[in-house]
Design a protein around this motif. Structure first.
Motif, PDB file in Angstrom:
ATOM      1  N   LEU A  14      14.397   8.606  -2.905  1.00  0.00           N
ATOM      2  CA  LEU A  14      13.735   8.839  -1.626  1.00  0.00           C
ATOM      3  C   LEU A  14      13.115   7.556  -1.079  1.00  0.00           C
ATOM      4  CD1 LEU A  14      11.971  12.266  -2.160  1.00  0.00           C
ATOM      5  CD2 LEU A  14      13.725  11.747  -0.470  1.00  0.00           C
ATOM      6  N   ALA A  15      12.562   6.737  -1.961  1.00  0.00           N
ATOM      7  CA  ALA A  15      11.982   5.469  -1.520  1.00  0.00           C
ATOM      8  C   ALA A  15      13.050   4.607  -0.853  1.00  0.00           C
ATOM      9  CB  ALA A  15      11.356   4.724  -2.701  1.00  0.00           C
ATOM     10  N   LYS A  16      14.236   4.562  -1.434  1.00  0.00           N
ATOM     11  CA  LYS A  16      15.329   3.784  -0.842  1.00  0.00           C
ATOM     12  C   LYS A  16      15.732   4.349   0.514  1.00  0.00           C
ATOM     13  CE  LYS A  16      17.150   2.224  -5.241  1.00  0.00           C
ATOM     14  NZ  LYS A  16      18.233   2.284  -6.212  1.00  0.00           N
ATOM     15  N   ALA A  17      15.765   5.667   0.640  1.00  0.00           N
ATOM     16  CA  ALA A  17      16.108   6.285   1.917  1.00  0.00           C
ATOM     17  C   ALA A  17      15.025   6.002   2.960  1.00  0.00           C
ATOM     18  CB  ALA A  17      16.298   7.791   1.745  1.00  0.00           C
ATOM     19  N   LEU A  18      13.773   6.044   2.540  1.00  0.00           N
ATOM     20  CA  LEU A  18      12.683   5.821   3.485  1.00  0.00           C
ATOM     21  C   LEU A  18      12.587   4.376   3.940  1.00  0.00           C
ATOM     22  CD1 LEU A  18       9.811   8.155   2.260  1.00  0.00           C
ATOM     23  CD2 LEU A  18      11.240   8.370   4.291  1.00  0.00           C
ATOM     24  N   VAL A  19      13.095   3.439   3.149  1.00  0.00           N
ATOM     25  CA  VAL A  19      13.153   2.056   3.616  1.00  0.00           C
ATOM     26  C   VAL A  19      13.967   2.000   4.900  1.00  0.00           C
ATOM     27  CG1 VAL A  19      14.115  -0.236   3.126  1.00  0.00           C
ATOM     28  CG2 VAL A  19      12.802   0.955   1.376  1.00  0.00           C
ATOM     29  N   PHE A  20      15.052   2.745   4.926  1.00  0.00           N
ATOM     30  CA  PHE A  20      15.916   2.793   6.103  1.00  0.00           C
ATOM     31  C   PHE A  20      15.260   3.572   7.241  1.00  0.00           C
ATOM     32  CE2 PHE A  20      19.295   4.929   8.540  1.00  0.00           C
ATOM     33  CZ  PHE A  20      19.943   3.804   9.042  1.00  0.00           C
ATOM     34  N   ILE A  21      14.612   4.680   6.927  1.00  0.00           N
ATOM     35  CA  ILE A  21      14.061   5.569   7.950  1.00  0.00           C
ATOM     36  C   ILE A  21      12.723   5.068   8.502  1.00  0.00           C
ATOM     37  CG2 ILE A  21      13.179   7.907   8.381  1.00  0.00           C
ATOM     38  CD1 ILE A  21      15.199   8.815   6.186  1.00  0.00           C
ATOM     39  N   ASP A  25       7.518  -1.262   4.413  1.00  0.00           N
ATOM     40  CA  ASP A  25       6.064  -1.381   4.344  1.00  0.00           C
ATOM     41  C   ASP A  25       5.330  -0.077   4.656  1.00  0.00           C
ATOM     42  OD1 ASP A  25       6.336  -4.068   3.718  1.00  0.00           O
ATOM     43  OD2 ASP A  25       6.273  -4.686   5.818  1.00  0.00           O
ATOM     44  N   HIS A  26       6.072   0.984   4.944  1.00  0.00           N
ATOM     45  CA  HIS A  26       5.438   2.269   5.256  1.00  0.00           C
ATOM     46  C   HIS A  26       4.695   2.759   4.018  1.00  0.00           C
ATOM     47  CE1 HIS A  26       5.034   6.508   6.297  1.00  0.00           C
ATOM     48  NE2 HIS A  26       5.235   6.134   7.563  1.00  0.00           N
ATOM     49  N   PRO A  27       3.480   3.279   4.185  1.00  0.00           N
ATOM     50  CA  PRO A  27       2.689   3.732   3.026  1.00  0.00           C
ATOM     51  C   PRO A  27       3.404   4.745   2.136  1.00  0.00           C
ATOM     52  CG  PRO A  27       1.341   3.706   5.010  1.00  0.00           C
ATOM     53  CD  PRO A  27       2.742   3.411   5.438  1.00  0.00           C
ATOM     54  N   THR A  28       4.192   5.632   2.722  1.00  0.00           N
ATOM     55  CA  THR A  28       4.904   6.622   1.913  1.00  0.00           C
ATOM     56  C   THR A  28       5.996   5.972   1.086  1.00  0.00           C
ATOM     57  OG1 THR A  28       4.426   8.313   3.557  1.00  0.00           O
ATOM     58  CG2 THR A  28       6.173   8.806   1.981  1.00  0.00           C
ATOM     59  N   THR A  29       6.696   5.009   1.673  1.00  0.00           N
ATOM     60  CA  THR A  29       7.730   4.280   0.938  1.00  0.00           C
ATOM     61  C   THR A  29       7.106   3.557  -0.243  1.00  0.00           C
ATOM     62  OG1 THR A  29       8.931   3.937   3.018  1.00  0.00           O
ATOM     63  CG2 THR A  29       9.578   2.571   1.150  1.00  0.00           C
ATOM     64  N   VAL A  30       5.989   2.897  -0.004  1.00  0.00           N
ATOM     65  CA  VAL A  30       5.293   2.152  -1.062  1.00  0.00           C
ATOM     66  C   VAL A  30       4.827   3.109  -2.164  1.00  0.00           C
ATOM     67  CG1 VAL A  30       3.278   0.717  -1.567  1.00  0.00           C
ATOM     68  CG2 VAL A  30       4.615   0.300   0.508  1.00  0.00           C
ATOM     69  N   ALA A  31       4.285   4.258  -1.768  1.00  0.00           N
ATOM     70  CA  ALA A  31       3.801   5.236  -2.754  1.00  0.00           C
ATOM     71  C   ALA A  31       4.948   5.781  -3.596  1.00  0.00           C
ATOM     72  CB  ALA A  31       3.073   6.379  -2.044  1.00  0.00           C
ATOM     73  N   LEU A  32       6.078   6.072  -2.962  1.00  0.00           N
ATOM     74  CA  LEU A  32       7.228   6.591  -3.711  1.00  0.00           C
ATOM     75  C   LEU A  32       7.781   5.549  -4.676  1.00  0.00           C
ATOM     76  CD1 LEU A  32       8.989   8.603  -0.890  1.00  0.00           C
ATOM     77  CD2 LEU A  32       8.149   9.541  -3.034  1.00  0.00           C
ATOM     78  N   LYS A  33       7.838   4.293  -4.238  1.00  0.00           N
ATOM     79  CA  LYS A  33       8.306   3.224  -5.133  1.00  0.00           C
ATOM     80  C   LYS A  33       7.386   3.089  -6.341  1.00  0.00           C
ATOM     81  CE  LYS A  33      10.687   0.161  -1.901  1.00  0.00           C
ATOM     82  NZ  LYS A  33      10.673  -1.186  -1.293  1.00  0.00           N
ATOM     83  N   ALA A  34       6.085   3.115  -6.087  1.00  0.00           N
ATOM     84  CA  ALA A  34       5.109   2.991  -7.182  1.00  0.00           C
ATOM     85  C   ALA A  34       5.249   4.138  -8.171  1.00  0.00           C
ATOM     86  CB  ALA A  34       3.688   2.937  -6.619  1.00  0.00           C
ATOM     87  N   ALA A  35       5.414   5.347  -7.663  1.00  0.00           N
ATOM     88  CA  ALA A  35       5.555   6.511  -8.532  1.00  0.00           C
ATOM     89  C   ALA A  35       6.841   6.448  -9.344  1.00  0.00           C
ATOM     90  CB  ALA A  35       5.524   7.792  -7.706  1.00  0.00           C
ATOM     91  N   ALA A  36       7.915   6.008  -8.717  1.00  0.00           N
ATOM     92  CA  ALA A  36       9.198   5.912  -9.419  1.00  0.00           C
ATOM     93  C   ALA A  36       9.140   4.870 -10.528  1.00  0.00           C
ATOM     94  CB  ALA A  36      10.309   5.574  -8.434  1.00  0.00           C
ATOM     95  N   GLU A  37       8.406   3.786 -10.286  1.00  0.00           N
ATOM     96  CA  GLU A  37       8.323   2.721 -11.284  1.00  0.00           C
ATOM     97  C   GLU A  37       7.346   3.053 -12.409  1.00  0.00           C
ATOM     98  OE1 GLU A  37       7.393  -0.771  -9.013  1.00  0.00           O
ATOM     99  OE2 GLU A  37       9.355  -0.776  -8.038  1.00  0.00           O
ATOM    100  N   SER A  38       6.183   3.595 -12.062  1.00  0.00           N
ATOM    101  CA  SER A  38       5.155   3.823 -13.086  1.00  0.00           C
ATOM    102  C   SER A  38       5.341   5.139 -13.826  1.00  0.00           C
ATOM    103  CB  SER A  38       3.761   3.801 -12.453  1.00  0.00           C
ATOM    104  OG  SER A  38       3.507   4.996 -11.740  1.00  0.00           O
ATOM    105  N   GLY A  39       5.705   6.178 -13.087  1.00  0.00           N
ATOM    106  CA  GLY A  39       5.859   7.486 -13.703  1.00  0.00           C
ATOM    107  C   GLY A  39       4.547   8.166 -14.034  1.00  0.00           C
ATOM    108  N   LYS A  45       1.648  12.366  -7.994  1.00  0.00           N
ATOM    109  CA  LYS A  45       0.898  13.296  -7.144  1.00  0.00           C
ATOM    110  C   LYS A  45       0.637  12.670  -5.772  1.00  0.00           C
ATOM    111  CE  LYS A  45      -3.308  16.046  -6.985  1.00  0.00           C
ATOM    112  NZ  LYS A  45      -4.524  16.446  -7.692  1.00  0.00           N
ATOM    113  N   ALA A  46       0.240  11.405  -5.744  1.00  0.00           N
ATOM    114  CA  ALA A  46      -0.040  10.722  -4.471  1.00  0.00           C
ATOM    115  C   ALA A  46       1.228  10.571  -3.639  1.00  0.00           C
ATOM    116  CB  ALA A  46      -0.663   9.353  -4.744  1.00  0.00           C
ATOM    117  N   ALA A  47       2.338  10.256  -4.294  1.00  0.00           N
ATOM    118  CA  ALA A  47       3.605  10.086  -3.577  1.00  0.00           C
ATOM    119  C   ALA A  47       4.091  11.408  -3.004  1.00  0.00           C
ATOM    120  CB  ALA A  47       4.660   9.496  -4.511  1.00  0.00           C
TER     121      ALA A  47
END
Length: 68
Positions: A14-21, A25-39, A45-47
């Motif tokens: 989803l983070a990759k899709a939101l980069v396009f959409i 730098d969108h806060p949701t994209t950043v949150a999804l990337k962080a969640a995918a990396e950290s787990g 929950k935040a993402a």
């Protein structure tokens, strides 16, 4: 895919899709990337919350891009 049942792996896609959409730098994209990396439960929950706050059209477009 049910929006309320997004797992860690799906968040990365989803983070990759939101980069396009929304942009990288969108806060949701950043949150999804962080969640995918950290787990971490906190990041996931935040993402999820950030994703659900997106406009309906943005959520649907992102989910369509990653497939069901």
């Amino acid at each position: 895919m049910d929006e309320s049942k997004i797992d860690q792996e799906a968040m990365g896609r989803l983070a990759k899709a939101l980069v396009f959409i929304c942009g990288a730098d969108h806060p949701t994209t950043v949150a999804l990337k962080a969640a995918a990396e950290s787990g971490s439960a906190r990041d996931i929950k935040a993402a999820r919350a950030a994703f659900l706050k997106l406009k309906s059209g943005e959520r649907k477009a992102a989910l369509a891009m990653i497939g069901d």
